[in-house]
Design an enzyme around this catalytic site. Structure first.
Site, PDB file in Angstrom:
ATOM      1  N   HIS A 125       0.801  -1.280  -0.109  1.00 29.70           N
ATOM      2  CA  HIS A 125       0.034   0.057  -0.098  1.00 29.70           C
ATOM      3  C   HIS A 125       1.097   1.457  -0.048  1.00 29.70           C
ATOM      4  CE1 HIS A 125      -3.314  -2.563   2.106  1.00 29.70           C
ATOM      5  NE2 HIS A 125      -3.174  -3.050   0.661  1.00 29.70           N
ATOM      6  N   CYS A 127      10.525  -4.164 -24.107  1.00 27.37           N
ATOM      7  CA  CYS A 127       9.654  -2.969 -23.630  1.00 27.37           C
ATOM      8  C   CYS A 127       9.786  -2.442 -22.247  1.00 27.37           C
ATOM      9  CB  CYS A 127       8.157  -3.153 -23.945  1.00 27.37           C
ATOM     10  SG  CYS A 127       7.824  -3.544 -25.560  1.00 27.37           S
ATOM     11  N   TYR A 159      -1.870 -10.176 -12.356  1.00 31.52           N
ATOM     12  CA  TYR A 159      -0.663 -10.331 -13.235  1.00 31.52           C
ATOM     13  C   TYR A 159       0.624  -9.565 -12.685  1.00 31.52           C
ATOM     14  CZ  TYR A 159       0.941 -11.682 -17.981  1.00 31.52           C
ATOM     15  OH  TYR A 159       1.214 -12.339 -19.007  1.00 31.52           O
TER      16      TYR A 159
END
Ligand SMILES: NC(=O)c1ccc[n+]([C@@H]2O[C@H](COP(=O)([O-])OP(=O)(O)OC[C@H]3O[C@@H](n4cnc5c(N)ncnc54)[C@H](O)[C@@H]3O)[C@@H](O)[C@H]2O)c1
Length: 436
Positions: A216, A267, A255
């Site tokens: 967080h 990338c 993911y």
């Protein structure tokens, strides 16, 4: 159920009121006479939305009370919840003194109590605290963990300001214990709450608050750094992050959340470098973003160190590209590992199905010939050439062919797994995962 709660601060006061509202009889224990008096006057010990109404209502219904007398509270309850403070200590670790004081209190009382007792640690603690707590209780009481009492880790996820709402709407109820019956009994006190009940190992449950809260903090810092860069470019940072959050496939999803090897490819490294340089040009300090590739390099070095520590010279690599299903070798971290080890004189062969096809068909030939001709010479055509000859096999891509071959293979080589290949391979006797 009859429940005692140690500590009447934010967590303890909210649990006291909310458990009672769900039908339990709850006694709060605190060393502070002021807090005990507050509860016994039908008043909360904290300022928090809705808790005043709940405490008043449950006090009038005689389902809650408080005491400084821990003996009486433990004797008259079957579950004790520990919600005392765990502030930061001088060396950065959590100070667990209050937790272990409660362990001594419980030990003293359980010495004389014959009924089975469940102790749930709700406070945020270091992994290993439940076991240490159990050892103290055993030593002081002479009783046996698992037979006379059982420890359960049950971390609290509420946030101040929305504590009551959070209590009644937990994302999950997390319970870690060595003892299934104790875990199930503790879970039953939260029967009215929504959200999945997750039963797990004690240390997994214990570390979850560290992991959640660190993440967080990372989210907030990442958003702030993106905001600072956008602001310097006169781009509306809130539009950017609102759109960022709309991608539920890669951005707000599970993911990329699997521990393993370094990222690579054409990338991620390129665009990260681009943003770091942009921030630098704008004189914007962005240490979180700046340190991402440093962490990645540490992961590459970790693999090199792990391989070197095996003290074996013959290395076979399964997979050279940066992930399964591609022949793209640009910025593949495995290339860095192999080049470093070649420099140290290791005997290396590589099998990569996709790179092999591209060599044969000429699709990626130009890149291979221009950038890694020395690696091209190390490539073999058949996976069995790797399996039969080498002392260490490094699995770099999660290809089904590699898993199937390794699962049925009988050999003595050490398997070093960077991708958490399937369960059948993880059962092999000489198997090492990169970080599991
Ligand atoms: N505050 C939050 O939002 C929050 C959320 C989730 C988890 N937590 C964790 O829960 C734990 C408690 O946090 P908090 O904010 O409620 O703490 P707090 O400081 O508000 O309350 C702790 C209470 O424990 C009491 N206490 C200390 N020693 C005691 C003992 N031996 N016996 C009985 N009582 C004793 C203190 O007097 C105090 O009233 C911490 O580990 C914290 O990290 C807090």
């Amino acid at each position: 159920m009859n429940i005692s709660i140690f500590g009447l601060g934010y967590v303890g006061c909210v649990s006291l009121g909310c458990l009672a509202k769900n039908g339990h009889n709850v006694v709060g224990v605190d060393v502070s006479q002021t807090k005990v008096n507050q509860i016994n006057n039908g008043l909360p010990t904290i300022i928090e939305k809705d808790i005043d109404v709940i405490i008043k209502e449950q006090f009038e219904a005689q389902r809650i009370r408080a005491t400084t007398d821990f003996k009486e509270a433990i004797f008259n309850t079957e579950i004790s919840i520990v919600a005392v403070g765990t502030p930061t200590g001088p060396n950065g670790h959590l100070n667990l003194d209050y937790i272990f004081n409660v362990a001594n209190n419980l030990g003293e009382v359980l010495k004389e109590k014959n009924d089975f007792h469940i102790i749930a640690i709700r406070s945020t603690v270091m992994p290993g605290t439940s076991d240490k707590f159990a050892a103290i209780v055993e030593e002081v009481s002479g009783k046996k963990h698992g037979k006379d009492f059982a420890m359960v880790s049950n971390p609290e996820f509420l946030r101040e300001g929305t504590a009551v709402k959070d209590y009644y709407n937990p994302p999950i109820t997390l319970i870690g214990s060595h003892f299934r019956d104790a875990a199930t009994k503790l879970a039953s006190i939260y029967d009215q709450l929504p959200g999945e009940v997750v039963l797990t190992d004690v240390k997994v449950a214990e570390i979850m608050k560290y992991v959640n809260n660190t993440y967080h903090a990372l989210k907030i810092s990442f958003a702030n750094e993106i905001g600072n860069i956008c602001n310097a470019l006169q781009i509306d940072s809130h539009s950017v992050m609102d759109i960022f959050c709309k991608d539920k496939e890669l951005n707000i999803s599970n993911y990329y959340f699997k521990p393993g090897f370094a990222y690579g490819g054409s990338c991620l490294p390129k665009d990260l470098k681009g943003l770091q340089t942009l921030a630098h040009d704008l004189y914007i300090k962005a240490p979180v973003i700046e340190s991402i590739d440093k962490t990645n390099n540490i992961q590459i070095q970790r693999v090199i160190d792990l391989i070197v520590s095996q003290k074996k010279q013959k290395l076979g690599f399964l997979g050279l590209s940066f992930k399964a299903g591609t022949d793209d070798l640009r910025n593949s971290p495995a290339v860095v590992v192999i080049e470093t080890l070649l420099g140290k004189g290791y005997d290396i062969s590589i099998y990569d199905k996709n790179v092999q096809v591209s060599r044969l068909t000429g699709t990626n030939k130009e890149y291979i010939d221009a950038h890694i001709p020395h690696l091209s010479k190390l490539m073999v055509n058949d996976i069995h050439e790797i399996m039969d000859k080498y002392e260490v096999i490094v699995v770099n891509n999660n290809e089904k062919e590699y898993a199937d071959t390794l699962a049925t293979w009988i050999g003595t080589a050490t398997i070093i797994d960077l991708v958490r290949i399937d369960e059948r391979v993880r059962q092999k006797p000489v198997y090492k995962g990169i970080n599991w």
